[in-house]
Write an enzyme that holds these catalytic residues in place. Sequence first.
Site, mmCIF file in Angstrom:
data_model
loop_
_atom_site.group_PDB
_atom_site.id
_atom_site.type_symbol
_atom_site.label_atom_id
_atom_site.label_comp_id
_atom_site.label_asym_id
_atom_site.label_seq_id
_atom_site.Cartn_x
_atom_site.Cartn_y
_atom_site.Cartn_z
ATOM 1 N N HIS A 22 -50.760 16.421 34.475
ATOM 2 C CA HIS A 22 -51.447 15.869 34.609
ATOM 3 C C HIS A 22 -50.648 17.263 36.026
ATOM 4 O O HIS A 22 -50.238 17.632 36.741
ATOM 5 C CB HIS A 22 -49.992 14.940 35.475
ATOM 6 C CG HIS A 22 -50.168 13.256 34.330
ATOM 7 N ND1 HIS A 22 -50.753 12.619 35.235
ATOM 8 C CD2 HIS A 22 -49.630 13.456 33.036
ATOM 9 C CE1 HIS A 22 -50.335 11.871 33.761
ATOM 10 N NE2 HIS A 22 -49.489 12.842 33.121
ATOM 11 N N TYR B 69 -53.377 22.067 38.740
ATOM 12 C CA TYR B 69 -52.360 21.639 37.210
ATOM 13 C C TYR B 69 -52.104 22.862 36.526
ATOM 14 O O TYR B 69 -52.748 23.983 36.688
ATOM 15 C CB TYR B 69 -53.721 20.878 36.691
ATOM 16 C CG TYR B 69 -54.477 20.069 36.844
ATOM 17 C CD1 TYR B 69 -54.274 18.848 36.491
ATOM 18 C CD2 TYR B 69 -55.653 19.667 38.156
ATOM 19 C CE1 TYR B 69 -54.619 17.655 36.915
ATOM 20 C CE2 TYR B 69 -56.028 18.650 38.770
ATOM 21 C CZ TYR B 69 -55.638 17.802 38.364
ATOM 22 O OH TYR B 69 -56.484 16.498 38.584
ATOM 23 N N LYS C 294 -45.949 13.903 43.007
ATOM 24 C CA LYS C 294 -46.278 15.377 43.176
ATOM 25 C C LYS C 294 -46.075 15.844 43.830
ATOM 26 O O LYS C 294 -45.127 15.515 44.813
ATOM 27 C CB LYS C 294 -47.757 15.370 43.074
ATOM 28 C CG LYS C 294 -48.538 15.271 42.164
ATOM 29 C CD LYS C 294 -50.167 15.066 42.089
ATOM 30 C CE LYS C 294 -50.507 13.981 40.941
ATOM 31 N NZ LYS C 294 -50.100 13.861 40.087
#
Length: 114
Positions: free
Chosen positions: A45, A37, A76
């Site tokens: 997020h 993070y 991601k």
Amino acid sequence: PTSSAEQWLRFTVFTDLYDQGYCLSGGAKFGADMLAYPGDPSLFHAQFTVRLLQPGAPLNPILFKSAARGSHTARKHLLLASLPPEAVLPGGSIKAGAKPAYMSVAPEAGFGRP
């Protein structure tokens, strides 16, 4: 008790990313070793799913594609982390001062609009 090469790799990557300002947590929910993070996990997020690769181990293209697809589906970036093989001492410990090497994988077109 002795530590395995995998534990040393995990520790080395964790401390390096932490020193760079990332907060880290477990990544099992996303099929990864860790989540990174850019700040407090309660406010941000995860930016990366982190996958650890043993030094000198071959990268299986099918598993690589699967890891990238899983990361990108979760919006991601995939961050592959390893150490150069010469950084690993006999018995699995890591040379003092050894730094991990990273490779970031993101979709070519980005993640698009939310």
